[in-house]
Design a protein around this motif. Structure first.
Motif, mmCIF file in Angstrom:
data_model
loop_
_atom_site.group_PDB
_atom_site.id
_atom_site.type_symbol
_atom_site.label_atom_id
_atom_site.label_comp_id
_atom_site.label_asym_id
_atom_site.label_seq_id
_atom_site.Cartn_x
_atom_site.Cartn_y
_atom_site.Cartn_z
ATOM 1 N N ALA A 126 0.881 -1.350 -0.064
ATOM 2 C CA ALA A 126 0.084 0.151 -0.093
ATOM 3 C C ALA A 126 0.753 1.106 0.049
ATOM 4 N N ILE A 127 1.779 1.407 0.902
ATOM 5 C CA ILE A 127 2.816 2.536 0.957
ATOM 6 C C ILE A 127 3.668 2.568 -0.395
ATOM 7 N N GLN A 128 3.884 1.460 -0.943
ATOM 8 C CA GLN A 128 4.932 1.452 -2.054
ATOM 9 C C GLN A 128 3.884 2.084 -3.341
ATOM 10 N N ASN A 129 2.639 1.713 -3.455
ATOM 11 C CA ASN A 129 1.732 2.116 -4.270
ATOM 12 C C ASN A 129 1.345 3.672 -4.034
ATOM 13 N N LEU A 130 1.256 3.957 -3.094
ATOM 14 C CA LEU A 130 0.987 5.513 -2.698
ATOM 15 C C LEU A 130 1.936 6.361 -2.786
ATOM 16 N N VAL A 131 3.086 5.851 -2.497
ATOM 17 C CA VAL A 131 4.259 6.837 -2.912
ATOM 18 C C VAL A 131 4.661 6.896 -4.445
ATOM 19 N N GLN A 132 4.420 5.949 -5.249
ATOM 20 C CA GLN A 132 4.271 5.981 -6.631
ATOM 21 C C GLN A 132 3.587 7.047 -7.121
ATOM 22 N N THR A 133 2.210 6.635 -6.670
ATOM 23 C CA THR A 133 1.213 7.476 -7.267
ATOM 24 C C THR A 133 1.331 9.142 -7.085
ATOM 25 N N SER A 134 1.741 9.220 -5.963
ATOM 26 C CA SER A 134 1.952 10.696 -5.283
ATOM 27 C C SER A 134 3.104 11.472 -6.152
ATOM 28 N N LEU A 135 4.185 10.422 -6.228
ATOM 29 C CA LEU A 135 5.294 11.031 -7.163
ATOM 30 C C LEU A 135 5.010 11.167 -8.600
ATOM 31 N N ARG A 136 4.204 10.394 -9.167
ATOM 32 C CA ARG A 136 3.843 10.872 -10.457
ATOM 33 C C ARG A 136 3.027 12.021 -10.530
ATOM 34 N N SER A 137 2.073 12.490 -9.548
ATOM 35 C CA SER A 137 1.166 13.286 -9.370
ATOM 36 C C SER A 137 2.052 14.818 -9.430
ATOM 37 N N ILE A 138 3.076 14.625 -8.461
ATOM 38 C CA ILE A 138 3.989 15.790 -8.186
ATOM 39 C C ILE A 138 4.819 16.216 -9.449
ATOM 40 N N ILE A 139 5.212 15.173 -9.983
ATOM 41 C CA ILE A 139 6.284 15.352 -10.974
ATOM 42 C C ILE A 139 5.535 15.939 -12.540
ATOM 43 N N GLY A 140 4.411 15.594 -12.420
ATOM 44 C CA GLY A 140 3.408 15.841 -13.557
ATOM 45 C C GLY A 140 3.156 17.344 -13.461
ATOM 46 N N GLU A 141 3.210 17.847 -12.352
ATOM 47 C CA GLU A 141 2.721 19.367 -12.234
ATOM 48 C C GLU A 141 3.984 20.096 -12.476
ATOM 49 N N MET A 142 5.226 19.791 -12.723
ATOM 50 C CA MET A 142 6.608 20.444 -13.122
ATOM 51 C C MET A 142 6.878 20.093 -14.374
ATOM 52 N N GLY A 143 7.801 21.089 -14.829
ATOM 53 C CA GLY A 143 8.476 21.035 -15.937
ATOM 54 C C GLY A 143 9.619 20.279 -16.112
ATOM 55 N N LEU A 144 10.382 19.753 -17.091
ATOM 56 C CA LEU A 144 11.410 18.828 -17.017
ATOM 57 C C LEU A 144 12.492 19.561 -16.187
ATOM 58 N N ASP A 145 12.965 20.962 -16.718
ATOM 59 C CA ASP A 145 13.949 21.188 -15.865
ATOM 60 C C ASP A 145 13.941 21.405 -14.443
ATOM 61 N N ASP A 146 12.697 21.922 -13.959
ATOM 62 C CA ASP A 146 12.317 22.094 -12.452
ATOM 63 C C ASP A 146 12.249 20.592 -11.837
ATOM 64 N N ALA A 147 11.808 19.459 -12.441
ATOM 65 C CA ALA A 147 11.678 18.027 -12.118
ATOM 66 C C ALA A 147 13.177 17.615 -11.689
ATOM 67 N N LEU A 148 14.180 17.979 -12.706
ATOM 68 C CA LEU A 148 15.511 17.603 -12.846
ATOM 69 C C LEU A 148 16.390 18.243 -11.491
ATOM 70 N N SER A 149 15.727 19.497 -11.046
ATOM 71 C CA SER A 149 16.665 20.307 -10.408
ATOM 72 C C SER A 149 16.038 20.645 -8.914
ATOM 73 N N SER A 150 14.969 20.053 -8.773
ATOM 74 C CA SER A 150 14.179 20.516 -7.466
ATOM 75 C C SER A 150 13.772 19.283 -6.670
ATOM 76 N N ARG A 151 14.893 18.176 -6.197
ATOM 77 C CA ARG A 151 14.721 17.136 -5.379
ATOM 78 C C ARG A 151 14.254 17.303 -3.953
ATOM 79 N N ASP A 152 14.580 18.626 -3.502
ATOM 80 C CA ASP A 152 14.147 18.912 -2.089
ATOM 81 C C ASP A 152 12.740 19.113 -2.001
ATOM 82 N N GLN A 153 12.236 19.822 -3.139
ATOM 83 C CA GLN A 153 10.816 20.339 -3.232
ATOM 84 C C GLN A 153 10.027 19.122 -3.481
ATOM 85 N N ILE A 154 10.310 18.350 -4.414
ATOM 86 C CA ILE A 154 9.606 17.083 -4.790
ATOM 87 C C ILE A 154 9.476 16.163 -3.206
#
Length: 284
Positions: free
Chosen positions: A109-137
């Motif tokens: 359950a936690i594994q799927n929850l983390v994967q789903t949340s990660l897809r949702s968070i990165i999906g709201e960011m551009g490529l450059d922001d996603a590659l350079s904003s680990r702390d924000q993610i």
């Protein structure tokens, strides 16, 4: 004999009953006890007493921090770029009864929850922001799943983004884009250099032309002064003039003889007569 056998059986049953009623829980673990199929209590580390035959240890849960490796997955960014991302989560079970009864498999359950949340968070960011904003993610991911897993008696200690890299296709496209950008910058640099060189060359020609014009003016003025002084000096006497013109004439012939185009130079036999002829032409 029969009495001894019965006594032995009874003794065995007593020992077995006592053994079933005594539970030793190791440090770093908790046991979930069910009574007649229903949750009854949670046993902490140390020596614990339960009701034999009625109580049963249904689950053994660790209370140590658990490291959960979240598998890599493809994630699409806001600008439709595909990247590969994975993470690692550190959790701690603070309420074992909620963890075992609140969800079928809390690990999955936690594994799927983390994967789903990660897809949702990165999906709201551009490529450059996603590659350079680990702390924000990381901060957004922790905030997104902490409340959900707290209902299962689990605390999220921290979550870290292990890798977040463009996919192979995206990496190839980025390399081509970077190469094209480098070529463009090189072309701009060459063009700017050629432009600067052309400007400097033109400025040099302009300055040289100005210098030549100034020199010609100076020479013309000098010639004018020289002619005036010669005119004043000769006062009708042709001999000095003949001398000057003869000298110029000889110099001109010498220069003509040195020219690459000159094949044969013929000098007049009577140079003074030739000079007088020129003077006569000037007088006319």
């Amino acid at each position: 004999m029969d009495g001894l056998m019965i006594a032995g059986v009874l003794l065995f049953l007593v020992i077995l009953t006592l053994a079933m009623g005594v539970k030793t829980v190791p440090q770093g673990s908790k046991f979930v006890v069910q009574r007649l199929g229903k949750f009854h209590s949670t046993l902490g580390p140390g020596l614990n007493i339960i009701m034999p035959y009625i109580d049963q240890v249904a689950y053994k849960v660790t209370t140590k921090d658990i490291v959960m490796d979240i598998p890599s997955q493809e994630v699409i960014t806001k600008d439709n770029a595909v990247i590969i991302a994975n993470a690692v989560a550190y959790i701690n079970i603070v309420a074992p009864e909620k963890a075992v009864y609140g969800v079928e498999d809390y690990n999955l359950a936690i594994q799927n929850l983390v994967q789903t949340s990660l897809r949702s968070i990165i999906g709201e960011m551009g490529l450059d922001d996603a590659l350079s904003s680990r702390d924000q993610i990381k901060a957004k991911l922790k905030a997104a799943i902490s409340d959900d897993i707290s209902d299962w008696g689990i605390t999220l200690k921290t979550v870290e983004i292990q890798d977040i890299t463009p996919s192979d296709t995206m990496q190839s496209a980025m390399e081509e884009q970077a190469a094209a950008e480098r070529q463009r910058r090189a072309a701009v640099t060459r063009a700017e250099g050629e432009k600067s060189a052309a400007i400097l060359e033109a400025e040099g020609r302009l300055e040289a032309s100005k210098r030549d014009a100034e020199a010609q003016v100076v020479l013309a003025k000098a010639s004018q002064v020289a002619i005036q002084r010669v005119t004043e000096a000769i006062q009708g006497n042709e001999l000095p003039v003949m001398y000057i013109l003869g000298e110029k004439y000889v110099d001109a012939m010498a220069a003509l003889a040195k020219s690459d185009n000159a094949k044969t130079v013929i000098l007049p036999a009577d140079i003074p007569a030739a000079i007088q002829g020129m003077m006569g032409g000037l007088k006319k």
